[in-house]
Structures are given as C-alpha cells and as structure tokens.
Design a protein around this motif. Sequence first.
Motif, PDB file in Angstrom:
ATOM      1  N   ASP A   1      19.397  51.393 121.732  1.00  0.00           N
ATOM      2  CA  ASP A   1      18.010  51.863 121.652  1.00  0.00           C
ATOM      3  C   ASP A   1      17.784  53.096 122.526  1.00  0.00           C
ATOM      4  O   ASP A   1      16.864  53.874 122.285  1.00  0.00           O
ATOM      5  N   ALA A   2      18.641  53.258 123.558  1.00  0.00           N
ATOM      6  CA  ALA A   2      18.462  54.370 124.486  1.00  0.00           C
ATOM      7  C   ALA A   2      19.285  55.600 124.112  1.00  0.00           C
ATOM      8  O   ALA A   2      19.182  56.633 124.770  1.00  0.00           O
ATOM      9  N   THR A   3      20.086  55.534 123.057  1.00  0.00           N
ATOM     10  CA  THR A   3      20.933  56.661 122.682  1.00  0.00           C
ATOM     11  C   THR A   3      20.085  57.809 122.136  1.00  0.00           C
ATOM     12  O   THR A   3      19.278  57.602 121.228  1.00  0.00           O
ATOM     13  N   PRO A   4      20.246  59.013 122.663  1.00  0.00           N
ATOM     14  CA  PRO A   4      19.495  60.163 122.128  1.00  0.00           C
ATOM     15  C   PRO A   4      19.773  60.339 120.638  1.00  0.00           C
ATOM     16  O   PRO A   4      20.933  60.260 120.202  1.00  0.00           O
ATOM     17  N   THR A   5      18.746  60.591 119.856  1.00  0.00           N
ATOM     18  CA  THR A   5      18.919  60.694 118.406  1.00  0.00           C
ATOM     19  C   THR A   5      17.921  61.675 117.813  1.00  0.00           C
ATOM     20  O   THR A   5      16.825  61.867 118.342  1.00  0.00           O
ATOM     21  N   VAL A   6      18.312  62.282 116.703  1.00  0.00           N
ATOM     22  CA  VAL A   6      17.426  63.134 115.930  1.00  0.00           C
ATOM     23  C   VAL A   6      18.022  63.267 114.529  1.00  0.00           C
ATOM     24  O   VAL A   6      19.241  63.334 114.360  1.00  0.00           O
ATOM     25  N   ASP A   7      17.182  63.230 113.524  1.00  0.00           N
ATOM     26  CA  ASP A   7      17.626  63.359 112.129  1.00  0.00           C
ATOM     27  C   ASP A   7      18.692  62.329 111.754  1.00  0.00           C
ATOM     28  O   ASP A   7      19.600  62.600 110.961  1.00  0.00           O
ATOM     29  N   GLY A   8      18.617  61.139 112.336  1.00  0.00           N
ATOM     30  CA  GLY A   8      19.578  60.096 112.004  1.00  0.00           C
ATOM     31  C   GLY A   8      20.939  60.274 112.634  1.00  0.00           C
ATOM     32  O   GLY A   8      21.870  59.533 112.311  1.00  0.00           O
TER      33      GLY A   8
ATOM     34  N   ASP B   1      19.619  74.183 116.388  1.00  0.00           N
ATOM     35  CA  ASP B   1      20.375  74.855 115.324  1.00  0.00           C
ATOM     36  C   ASP B   1      21.129  73.821 114.502  1.00  0.00           C
ATOM     37  O   ASP B   1      22.354  73.750 114.526  1.00  0.00           O
ATOM     38  N   PRO B   2      20.411  72.983 113.743  1.00  0.00           N
ATOM     39  CA  PRO B   2      21.072  71.894 113.010  1.00  0.00           C
ATOM     40  C   PRO B   2      22.069  72.374 111.972  1.00  0.00           C
ATOM     41  O   PRO B   2      23.059  71.685 111.704  1.00  0.00           O
ATOM     42  N   GLU B   3      21.844  73.540 111.355  1.00  0.00           N
ATOM     43  CA  GLU B   3      22.768  74.014 110.326  1.00  0.00           C
ATOM     44  C   GLU B   3      24.159  74.265 110.898  1.00  0.00           C
ATOM     45  O   GLU B   3      25.165  74.109 110.205  1.00  0.00           O
ATOM     46  N   ARG B   4      24.222  74.658 112.149  1.00  0.00           N
ATOM     47  CA  ARG B   4      25.508  74.936 112.797  1.00  0.00           C
ATOM     48  C   ARG B   4      26.375  73.675 112.841  1.00  0.00           C
ATOM     49  O   ARG B   4      27.608  73.756 112.775  1.00  0.00           O
TER      50      ARG B   4
END
Length: 298
Positions: free
Chosen positions: A268-275, A290-293
């Motif tokens: 639950d504490a793991t950093p996350t974004v966009d799955g 820069d998610p595309e990178r």
Amino acid sequence: MISRALADRSDALAAERVPFVVATVVRAQHPTSVHAGDAALVLGDGTIEGFVGGMCAQESVRLHALRVLETGEALLLRIVPEGGEDPGDEGAITVANPCLSGGALELFLEPRVPPAQLVVLGDTPVALALADLGHRVGFAVATGREPAPHDAAVVVASHGHDEEQFLQEALRHDVPYVGLVASHRRGDAVLASLDVDEALRERVHTPAGLDIGARSAEEIAVSILAEIIASRGERPAAAAAGSAPASRPAPARTAVDPVCHMEVVVTDATPTVDGRFFCCTGCRDAYAADPERYATAS
C-alpha cells in the motif's frame, strides 16, 4: 547490535507468533549512511522497523527479506550501486541497485518463523507422551486449550471427555491435521455424532497415527507425529503441519520499476502512478514528468 527497543519488539512479535526477518548490516562501504551492526525487522507485509539504509537500499532489503520468509532460509545479501546481479554462492546473493548513492552494503537476513502449533487434549498416557515428544521434534505444544485457526494440528486423546466439542472446533477452524485417539469402533461412533458436514467428518484421522504396530503410549505418540508430518502435503493448508514452521506469508507481489528497472515489492505504501510501481518517489516523479520515455520499459 540490535537496539533494546528492537529486541523488545522482536520478543513481542515472537510471543504473538508473527513471522518476521531480522536484517543486520554486517559490512558497509563508504560513503553510506549505515554502519555494521545496524539492524531492522521486516514484517510479512513489507513493513520495515529500524534502519538499514535509505529508501532505495530498503527496497532491496524488503524484497529479499520477504523471499527469506517464503523459504525459511537465512541469506547473506550484498547490495552494490552498479554492475550485474550475481546469484553468488549458496545462501548468498548480490543485487545491483542503480538508485544506491553510497557504497556497497552486506546484510544478513535471518527469518524468525514461529514453530508449528500442536494442541493436545487429554491427560491420558498417550496425550502426555505426545506433548513431550512434540516439543522434542520442534512443535510449540499447547495442552487443553480450544483449537484456533493458526494451529497446525489438534489431537484429541481424552478417552471421551469433550471429544466432540474439540473435534468440531478444529474442523471448523480448518486445522490441517485433526486426530482422535480411539479404537475403530469408538472412533466411528464419535464421528457419527459430530455436528459437521460429511466432508469435514472425513478429515478426522482415527485411530490417530500411522499403522506401525504401536503398543505403548510412547510408540502411539510416535505414530501420530509421523502421520502429522506425512500429512503436510495432503492439502495446501497443511504446509504448516509437522515439524515445519508455522504458516508463512504468501509470496510477495512484485513489479519492475520502469525508470531504474529495480524489482520492487508492491504494498500500500509503494509509490505508484498510471498503474506502475516505483522504488521511490524520485523514480515516480521522473516517470510522471516524461512517461513516454519509459513507455516501453518492462
């Protein structure tokens, strides 16, 4: 050395029969924020109590500590800031941690898993012999108390006293091994009187113990312990039975950080974004910028 506070916490976890790992720094190269002797406790949910390095080092410790809990085998873990991973010798592993800013670390990961719990009902010679021998082969033996969900085995050897109640409780708690010391005839009568489904009734081992021609109370106790150990593979929940440790946490869910490519434990504490999951907020923020990178990262 482990601090007094961590030692007290370790004792408390052991008393509560909670599996955990003691992670101790045995060597630290400069520059680093830890020193030899620093220690932490790693719980089955990935929680780290104590200090064994910064956030990135902690991720490697967390991952391999949870694997140590799965296997029950101690491990020497070496964390290096660069270079490839090396399985090393038996009982040792080297992992590359690209986020590590300091020098290499070596840690000893020691699992502390409570022994399997054997509950014995009765004060008959067989019950007394079973409790004595159970201790010798590594069980935590409890006598007289009611069955509980964490028990590995329950053996009723009371010759009629509270048999039905204890057997029903053990079956309803899904205890891996349930045994009744009785003759074939009396055992069948007791089973017929149980207020449980037929499928549960069939799980009771009676007469308890392997058929080895046992005669004395001690020999019968040996046959029962042998049957408990032999039954460990009969059903998944039985892995905690026998002389093996109590149930261990399920295998940890892991993911690969798309920025630094570290394998991280998902909690639950793991950093996350966009799955996606990250070893630290720094990698998470780099991805968010820069998610595309990193779109093709594994």
